[in-house]
Write a protein that holds these residues in place. Structure first.
Motif, PDB file in Angstrom:
ATOM      1  N   ASP A 226     -39.691 -71.507  66.886  1.00 29.82           N
ATOM      2  CA  ASP A 226     -40.977 -70.986  66.618  1.00 29.82           C
ATOM      3  C   ASP A 226     -40.948 -70.903  64.940  1.00 29.82           C
ATOM      4  O   ASP A 226     -41.741 -70.624  64.575  1.00 29.82           O
ATOM      5  CB  ASP A 226     -41.474 -69.525  67.180  1.00 29.82           C
ATOM      6  CG  ASP A 226     -41.444 -70.217  68.989  1.00 29.82           C
ATOM      7  OD1 ASP A 226     -41.760 -71.564  69.394  1.00 29.82           O
ATOM      8  OD2 ASP A 226     -41.446 -69.698  69.482  1.00 29.82           O
ATOM      9  N   ALA A 227     -40.084 -71.042  64.185  1.00 31.65           N
ATOM     10  CA  ALA A 227     -39.359 -70.170  63.058  1.00 31.65           C
ATOM     11  C   ALA A 227     -38.889 -70.813  62.434  1.00 31.65           C
ATOM     12  O   ALA A 227     -37.650 -71.596  63.714  1.00 31.65           O
ATOM     13  CB  ALA A 227     -39.677 -68.802  62.110  1.00 31.65           C
ATOM     14  N   THR A 228     -37.746 -70.699  60.826  1.00 27.51           N
ATOM     15  CA  THR A 228     -37.103 -70.960  60.791  1.00 27.51           C
ATOM     16  C   THR A 228     -35.839 -69.505  60.516  1.00 27.51           C
ATOM     17  O   THR A 228     -36.822 -68.956  60.269  1.00 27.51           O
ATOM     18  CB  THR A 228     -37.228 -71.678  59.428  1.00 27.51           C
ATOM     19  OG1 THR A 228     -38.238 -73.063  59.541  1.00 27.51           O
ATOM     20  CG2 THR A 228     -35.563 -72.361  58.618  1.00 27.51           C
ATOM     21  N   TYR A 229     -35.071 -70.460  60.798  1.00 30.22           N
ATOM     22  CA  TYR A 229     -33.924 -68.835  60.590  1.00 30.22           C
ATOM     23  C   TYR A 229     -32.811 -69.257  59.776  1.00 30.22           C
ATOM     24  O   TYR A 229     -32.228 -70.204  59.850  1.00 30.22           O
ATOM     25  CB  TYR A 229     -33.788 -68.854  62.498  1.00 30.22           C
ATOM     26  CG  TYR A 229     -34.604 -68.816  63.253  1.00 30.22           C
ATOM     27  CD1 TYR A 229     -35.657 -67.269  63.268  1.00 30.22           C
ATOM     28  CD2 TYR A 229     -34.818 -69.708  64.387  1.00 30.22           C
ATOM     29  CE1 TYR A 229     -36.432 -67.296  63.788  1.00 30.22           C
ATOM     30  CE2 TYR A 229     -36.366 -69.469  65.127  1.00 30.22           C
ATOM     31  CZ  TYR A 229     -36.464 -68.523  64.739  1.00 30.22           C
ATOM     32  OH  TYR A 229     -38.414 -68.371  66.340  1.00 30.22           O
ATOM     33  N   ALA A 230     -31.686 -68.190  59.402  1.00 29.35           N
ATOM     34  CA  ALA A 230     -31.297 -68.521  58.660  1.00 29.35           C
ATOM     35  C   ALA A 230     -29.642 -67.225  58.692  1.00 29.35           C
ATOM     36  O   ALA A 230     -31.220 -66.591  58.667  1.00 29.35           O
ATOM     37  CB  ALA A 230     -31.179 -68.901  56.893  1.00 29.35           C
ATOM     38  N   VAL A 231     -28.640 -67.809  58.411  1.00 26.77           N
ATOM     39  CA  VAL A 231     -28.094 -66.204  58.489  1.00 26.77           C
ATOM     40  C   VAL A 231     -27.048 -66.749  57.146  1.00 26.77           C
ATOM     41  O   VAL A 231     -26.777 -67.657  56.916  1.00 26.77           O
ATOM     42  CB  VAL A 231     -27.156 -66.305  59.526  1.00 26.77           C
ATOM     43  CG1 VAL A 231     -28.030 -66.202  60.661  1.00 26.77           C
ATOM     44  CG2 VAL A 231     -26.306 -67.175  59.958  1.00 26.77           C
TER      45      VAL A 231
END
Length: 262
Positions: A226-231
Motif C-alpha cells: 500500500d506504500a513503498t517500504y525500504a530497510v
C-alpha cells in the motif's frame, strides 16, 4: 519523522485501522514481522530466530533463505524444505532458490534443479543476479557482469557494480555507479540504491532522481504494498505512502531483505 516519536493520537489511529500491511525483514539474528498502516510503522517482533539472508513472498506464504536451508512459512510456523544452504530466494511458478551453484524450484514439497549459477546475489521472476552477470533460471547468461540485484516486474532492471541498467534492445545504461539494490512496480515506478544513496523513477523511461531519506545508512532492499517500504542494513524500516518517508529503528543487525505478504 521517526515513528518512535509518533503521537498518542496517531497510535490510536493506527490501532483503529483494520487495513495494515505485513512486511517481513531478513536480519542477521532472524526474521522480523513488521505491521505498517499507511506510512506508520507499528508493531514488530522477531518471528524466527537464526540468520536470514533473503526473503520472497507469494500467495500468502513466505520463503526464507538461511545458511542452513530454505524455510517456508504460511504464517503459523517455519518449515524446513531440504534445499540446503541458500543465498537467495524468489518466486516464479513456485518458490525458487539458489545456493552452492544450483538454482531449483520447490513444487509439491520437492526441489527440481533448473540450472547452475555460481555466487547468486538475488532472484526475481525468471532472472538471477550473480557475480557473473544476469542469468535466466536455467543458467543461461543474458548479459552484464557483477550483477547484485535484478527486477522483472515491469521493464527488467539490473543493479551492477558498474551501473544501473534496463533491458531494451540489449542492456542499456540508466545511471553510473556501483548499484546494489533495484526494485520495480508493475506501473513502471522503481527504486535503486548504491551504498550511499537511494534513487527513484516515477515511470518507465523517466529519469532517476535521488531520494532524501530521513535516516542514514545503506539501503538493503525495497518492497511495495500500500506504500513503498525500504530497510537499511543497520535495521531502520522506512515507509512512504505519498507524504514523505517515516521511519523506525527495529534494533536488529545485518538486514538484507524485505518482503510484503498478501
Amino acid at each position: 519523522m521517526s515513528d518512535e516519536d509518533i503521537s498518542i493520537d496517531e497510535k490510536r489511529v493506527y490501532a483503529d485501522k483494520a487495513e495494515t500491511t505485513t512486511a517481513f525483514v531478513a536480519t542477521g539474528v532472524g526474521v522480523a514481522r513488521v505491521e505498517v498502516s499507511d506510512d506508520i510503522v507499528g508493531e514488530f517482533a522477531l518471528e524466527h530466530r537464526g540468520a536470514a539472508t533473503d526473503l520472497a513472498a507469494a500467495d500468502g506464504r513466505l520463503a526464507v533463505a538461511t545458511p542452513e536451508d530454505v524455510l517456508v512459512s504460511d504464517g503459523e510456523s517455519f518449515a524446513e524444505t531440504g534445499f540446503g544452504p541458500a543465498d537467495a530466494v524468489g518466486f516464479h511458478d513456485g518458490f525458487v532458490a539458489a545456493g552452492d551453484g544450483t538454482v531449483a524450484r520447490l513444487s509439491d514439497g520437492e526441489w527440481t534443479t533448473l540450472g547452475q549459477v555460481e555466487d547468486v546475489r538475488s532472484i526475481d521472476g525468471d532472472m538471477v543476479a550473480a557475480a557473473s552477470g544476469v542469468h535466466r533460471l536455467d543458467g543461461t547468461h543474458v548479459g552484464l557482469d557483477g550483477a547484485n540485484d535484478v527486477s522483472t516486474v515491469a521493464d527488467p532492471l539490473a543493479a551492477t557494480d558498474g551501473g544501473l541498467y534496463y533491458l531494451a534492445n540489449g542492456w542499456m545504461a540508466a545511471a553510473d555507479g556501483a548499484f546494489e539494490v533495484v526494485a520495480g512496480r508493475a506501473d513502471g515506478r522503481a527504486h535503486a540504491a548504491t551504498a550511499e544513496s537511494l534513487y527513484e523513477r516515477a515511470a518507465e523511461g523517466e529519469a532517476w532522481t535521488p531520494v532524501d531519506l530521513p535516516a542514514g545508512g545503506p539501503v538493503a532492499d525495497v518492497a511495495y504494498g500500500d506504500a513503498t517500504y525500504a530497510v537499511t542494513r543497520d535495521g531502520t524500516f522506512l515507509a512512504d505512502a505519498g507524504d514523505g518517508w517515516r521511519h523506525r529503528s527495529l534494533g536488529l543487525p545485518d538486514v538484507s531483505a524485505v518482503a510484503v505478504v498478501y
